[in-house]
Scaffold this active site. Structure first.
Site, PDB file in Angstrom:
ATOM      1  N   CYS A  12       0.855  -1.274  -0.061  1.00 45.73           N
ATOM      2  CA  CYS A  12       0.060   0.210  -0.199  1.00 45.73           C
ATOM      3  C   CYS A  12       0.870   1.301   0.053  1.00 45.73           C
ATOM      4  O   CYS A  12       2.231   1.078   0.274  1.00 45.73           O
ATOM      5  CB  CYS A  12      -0.821   0.201   1.164  1.00 45.73           C
ATOM      6  SG  CYS A  12      -0.016  -0.016   2.833  1.00 45.73           S
ATOM      7  N   HIS A  39       5.470  -5.851   8.423  1.00 47.16           N
ATOM      8  CA  HIS A  39       5.312  -7.212   9.077  1.00 47.16           C
ATOM      9  C   HIS A  39       5.553  -8.222   7.825  1.00 47.16           C
ATOM     10  O   HIS A  39       4.633  -8.994   7.306  1.00 47.16           O
ATOM     11  CB  HIS A  39       3.736  -7.320   9.581  1.00 47.16           C
ATOM     12  CG  HIS A  39       3.505  -6.675  11.034  1.00 47.16           C
ATOM     13  ND1 HIS A  39       2.374  -6.288  11.143  1.00 47.16           N
ATOM     14  CD2 HIS A  39       4.606  -6.763  11.876  1.00 47.16           C
ATOM     15  CE1 HIS A  39       2.605  -5.878  12.234  1.00 47.16           C
ATOM     16  NE2 HIS A  39       3.767  -5.877  12.872  1.00 47.16           N
ATOM     17  N   CYS A  94       2.345   6.175   8.594  1.00 49.04           N
ATOM     18  CA  CYS A  94       1.618   6.472   7.268  1.00 49.04           C
ATOM     19  C   CYS A  94       0.495   7.783   7.538  1.00 49.04           C
ATOM     20  O   CYS A  94      -0.006   7.887   8.630  1.00 49.04           O
ATOM     21  CB  CYS A  94       0.692   5.419   7.318  1.00 49.04           C
ATOM     22  SG  CYS A  94      -0.479   5.457   5.936  1.00 49.04           S
ATOM     23  N   HIS A 121      -2.293  -3.985  18.608  1.00 47.49           N
ATOM     24  CA  HIS A 121      -1.463  -3.695  17.524  1.00 47.49           C
ATOM     25  C   HIS A 121      -0.661  -2.441  17.840  1.00 47.49           C
ATOM     26  O   HIS A 121      -1.393  -1.583  18.382  1.00 47.49           O
ATOM     27  CB  HIS A 121      -2.467  -3.579  16.285  1.00 47.49           C
ATOM     28  CG  HIS A 121      -1.648  -3.500  14.702  1.00 47.49           C
ATOM     29  ND1 HIS A 121      -1.284  -2.356  14.796  1.00 47.49           N
ATOM     30  CD2 HIS A 121      -1.631  -4.531  13.912  1.00 47.49           C
ATOM     31  CE1 HIS A 121      -0.765  -2.788  13.391  1.00 47.49           C
ATOM     32  NE2 HIS A 121      -0.807  -3.970  13.112  1.00 47.49           N
ATOM     33  N   GLU A 123      -0.163   0.136  15.967  1.00 41.17           N
ATOM     34  CA  GLU A 123      -0.871   1.287  15.269  1.00 41.17           C
ATOM     35  C   GLU A 123      -1.842   1.518  16.486  1.00 41.17           C
ATOM     36  O   GLU A 123      -2.194   2.808  16.785  1.00 41.17           O
ATOM     37  CB  GLU A 123      -1.722   0.900  14.052  1.00 41.17           C
ATOM     38  CG  GLU A 123      -2.381   2.155  13.507  1.00 41.17           C
ATOM     39  CD  GLU A 123      -3.324   1.793  12.302  1.00 41.17           C
ATOM     40  OE1 GLU A 123      -4.521   2.405  12.348  1.00 41.17           O
ATOM     41  OE2 GLU A 123      -2.805   1.041  11.410  1.00 41.17           O
ATOM     42  N   THR A 159      -6.775   1.653  10.826  1.00 39.42           N
ATOM     43  CA  THR A 159      -6.557   2.000   9.521  1.00 39.42           C
ATOM     44  C   THR A 159      -6.974   0.589   8.615  1.00 39.42           C
ATOM     45  O   THR A 159      -7.616   0.607   7.261  1.00 39.42           O
ATOM     46  CB  THR A 159      -5.365   2.457   8.886  1.00 39.42           C
ATOM     47  OG1 THR A 159      -4.391   1.852   9.153  1.00 39.42           O
ATOM     48  CG2 THR A 159      -5.211   3.800   9.507  1.00 39.42           C
ATOM     49  N   SER A 215       1.230 -10.326  10.391  1.00 39.75           N
ATOM     50  CA  SER A 215       0.612  -9.153  10.095  1.00 39.75           C
ATOM     51  C   SER A 215      -0.906  -9.002  10.042  1.00 39.75           C
ATOM     52  O   SER A 215      -1.564  -9.814   9.650  1.00 39.75           O
ATOM     53  CB  SER A 215       0.962  -8.754   8.358  1.00 39.75           C
ATOM     54  OG  SER A 215       0.175  -7.888   7.829  1.00 39.75           O
ATOM     55  N   ASN A 217      -2.999  -6.913   8.955  1.00 45.05           N
ATOM     56  CA  ASN A 217      -3.638  -6.801   7.718  1.00 45.05           C
ATOM     57  C   ASN A 217      -3.749  -7.853   6.975  1.00 45.05           C
ATOM     58  O   ASN A 217      -5.007  -8.199   6.431  1.00 45.05           O
ATOM     59  CB  ASN A 217      -2.670  -5.485   6.888  1.00 45.05           C
ATOM     60  CG  ASN A 217      -2.865  -5.491   5.451  1.00 45.05           C
ATOM     61  OD1 ASN A 217      -2.875  -6.377   4.605  1.00 45.05           O
ATOM     62  ND2 ASN A 217      -3.395  -4.182   5.089  1.00 45.05           N
ATOM     63  N   SER A 258       1.892  -5.788   3.128  1.00 44.87           N
ATOM     64  CA  SER A 258       3.335  -5.632   3.442  1.00 44.87           C
ATOM     65  C   SER A 258       3.912  -6.653   2.505  1.00 44.87           C
ATOM     66  O   SER A 258       5.096  -6.921   3.033  1.00 44.87           O
ATOM     67  CB  SER A 258       3.708  -5.690   4.688  1.00 44.87           C
ATOM     68  OG  SER A 258       2.393  -6.257   5.856  1.00 44.87           O
TER      69      SER A 258
END
Length: 661
Positions: A12, A39, A94, A121, A123, A159, A215, A217, A258
């Site tokens: 991303c 990650h 980010c 996490h 974030e 996010t 990860s 995500n 990632s």
């Protein structure tokens, strides 16, 4: 086998930006990243070779080093620590995460902040740091339902949060406040990637998700795909296995944010090689099997079990060679032995997966035949919503695999009301289930036990809400603890014992008084039939310490207590549990006091005089100054009383001096 690549996959914008910044930075200074830059272990190792070492804390760097803040972001105190350590910071957070951090900081000024996402996490940890100490992270709709009521509430999202989960939680939070401010901080790229993956998974037989297994995500992406089809999460092409694609017509390929393009390309090339190999094998087999119409891929055949070993079963089909069934094609369960499922001499039905393998044996699947037999029954159950039972065969990412005649999936969110932390506890259990989604073409069965349990719980709750009265005293068991209180099961329905109703004294966490599993007696404080909520009290069953305050703390009496809080206007002294008295700054000393801390500190034991007692207002005022003055007056009186009396002389008395005598 046809391979379909997702349109949106791989790096991303935020991740690519962080890597570009790292590559530029490492060329000019000693560089470290606070935690793995992304990650993906392969990329991290590549960056380490270029000179970007990974550190866990700022103190692992030295003055003059450059520290890269990864795309997940960090709490504000990290920047201050780096400044103190004289470490240069390159902020690769980010931009979408930075926006969430800024909104969190702004929202914390006007009310309670809730962040929807994985609380562990980095974030989310970073966003919580910007939102202040009172911010809360929640992951599921069930956790949202347990929150108390707030006057003002702001909600943000991790996010990478699935949009459906975020919007569902937002709808729930509307019932927990008069003023809800919603900040949809989900990254558009993440939402697009998840939407594309979900649609692709619904069109293929198998889905391959490429990315780091640590990860969040990528795991979310795999979880979304696994709800629609058989899904495998891999980090590199080396993890691909031939048997995943046996009998498969279409395969989908996607990747987490990632995952670099070169890893995705390696996976695609290897899958293409496997596809060509299978096509070649099938052409040879079909030539050999021409004219043998009853033995072709997809045919339903019947045979007798003639041989069993630890991972295969051989079946006599009356052909030139015996059919072979691998253990994974015998049953949905992954922890059973072949001998637990069939015995020599058993007559079984199976579906032909391949006409011939490398040893010349037809490859069969009993599991597929069982699925064919279960289709009509499951279709009927999907329409009638009738309850069935299914044994948990395996635990997978995002839920449970159950055997209901075919491979059924119970999402973690559909196992029971409330968040389930450990799925392994259900391994081997038989669940009460209802079919909530059935697609025979894709061999997809989704089931729910939660729906059944919720209906039963709703019936219990309706009955309880109708019969409970405010003031009733009931018994219950503490089920869960939260920062704001404890949830108590009072007969199949949970009531909230708020932290302010546990004890008369101030407590920071309910665990100071109750623990999970404790049996407690509580009083019904409020029954909200519209919201379906019950408020409970524990301290209300005990007499308030203020009832006896007029006798114990009469005006003019001297008391001793411990300083527990200090404010600019005075000090609060705990006289007993539930009763704090105030010594105003003007009552601390005869001298002028500029700061309360100049006279007393938290933890000091002090003696003071009661100068005001208003139990109806829960207010007691004390004075160290008056207590000291009173003590001084008493001391002066005692000193005067201890002096010898002087002789009394009257007018006319003759006083003779020593010299005269």
């Amino acid at each position: 086998m046809k391979i379909i690549r997702a349109e949106k996959a791989g790096f991303c914008f935020g991740v690519k930006r962080a890597l570009d910044m790292a590559e530029r930075t490492v060329q000019s200074s000693s560089t470290a990243s606070l935690g793995p830059l992304i990650h993906n272990q392969q990329v991290v190792e590549k960056m380490e070779k270029q000179g970007v070492r990974v550190v866990g804390e700022v103190k692992e760097t030295q003055a003059g080093d450059t520290l890269i803040i990864r795309s997940h972001g960090v709490p504000p105190d990290i920047y201050e620590e780096a400044r103190r350590c004289q470490v240069k910071v390159v902020d690769a957070t980010c931009p979408f995460v930075q926006k969430a951090q800024r909104l969190a900081a702004e929202s914390s000024q006007s009310g309670q902040v809730v962040v929807v996402g994985d609380r562990q996490h980095p974030e989310v940890q970073g966003i919580l740091g910007w939102a202040g100490g009172n911010a809360i992270a929640i992951e599921t709709l069930e956790e949202a339902r347990e929150l108390p009521f707030y006057e003002q509430l702001s909600v943000l999202a991790q996010t990478t949060q699935p949009a459906a989960n975020f919007h569902g939680i937002v709808d729930e939070l509307k019932t927990h406040t008069h003023a809800l401010k919603v900040h949809n901080t989900i990254c558009n790229a993440t939402e697009e990637r998840q939407t594309v993956a979900r649609e692709l998974a619904g069109k293929v037989d198998v889905m391959i998700v490429v990315g780091g297994k640590n990860s969040a995500n990528t795991r979310k992406l795999a979880g979304i795909c696994s709800e629609r089809t058989q899904t495998y999460l891999i980090e590199t092409a080396d993890e691909l296995e031939d048997n995943w694609f046996t009998g498969v017509v279409t395969v989908g390929l996607t990747a987490g944010a990632s995952t670099p393009d070169w890893i995705i390309e390696e996976v695609y090339r290897k899958m293409s090689t496997m596809e060509n190999k299978e096509t070649h094998e099938m052409m040879n087999m079909e030539d050999w099997a021409e004219g043998m119409q009853n033995l072709h891929r997809g045919a339903l055949v019947t045979g007798t079990v003639v041989k069993i070993n630890h991972d295969e079963v051989f079946v006599d089909l009356g052909w030139k060679s015996e059919g072979v069934i691998a253990l994974k094609e015998l049953t949905v369960a992954s922890d059973l032995q072949t001998s637990d499922i069939v015995a020599i001499g058993d007559k079984i039905s199976a579906v032909v997966l391949r006409v011939e393998n490398e040893e010349g044996n037809p490859v069969l699947s009993k599991r597929r035949a069982d699925e064919m037999a279960a289709v009509d029954k499951l279709k009927e159950l999907a329409e009638s919503k009738e309850e069935i039972q299914g044994k948990v065969a395996d635990v997978v990412k995002g839920g449970l695999i159950v055997d209901v005649g075919m491979r059924g999936f119970v999402p973690a969110s559909q196992i029971q009301p409330g968040y389930v932390e450990d799925l392994n506890q259900f391994k081997g259990q038989t669940l009460r289930l209802r079919v909530i989604e059935f697609d025979p073409a894709k061999r997809r069965v989704v089931l729910s036990q939660k729906e059944i349990l919720q209906e039963e719980q709703a019936a219990k709750k309706e009955h309880l809400l109708a019969t409970l009265q405010e003031g009733d005293v009931v018994s219950g068991v503490v089920k869960r603890l939260a920062q704001f209180g404890a949830f108590v099961d009072i007969g199949g329905v949970d009531g909230l014992l708020h932290v302010s109703d546990i004890a008369y004294t101030r407590i920071k966490h309910p665990s100071e008084y109750v623990n999970v599993g404790d049996e407690v007696e509580v009083q019904i404080l409020k029954v909200d039939k519209e919201q379906g909520k019950i408020s409970l009290g524990l301290k209300q069953l005990k007499p308030s310490p203020w009832e006896s305050a007029p006798e114990k703390y009469a005006l003019g009496s001297l008391v001793t207590g411990k300083v527990v809080r200090i404010a600019p206007f005075g000090a609060f002294v705990q006289l007993e549990d539930g009763i704090d008295a105030l010594i105003h700054i003007s009552q601390l000393s005869e001298k002028r006091v500029n700061k309360v801390e100049d006279v007393v500190k938290v933890g000091d034991m002090v003696q003071a005089k009661v100068i005001e007692c208003k139990p109806e207002e829960k207010r007691i005022s004390l004075s160290i100054r008056e207590a000291a003055a009173e003590a001084q007056a008493t001391e002066d009186a005692e000193l005067l009383a201890s002096q010898p009396e002087a002789p009394q002389v009257t007018i006319g008395d003759v006083v003779q001096s020593e010299s005269e005598s």
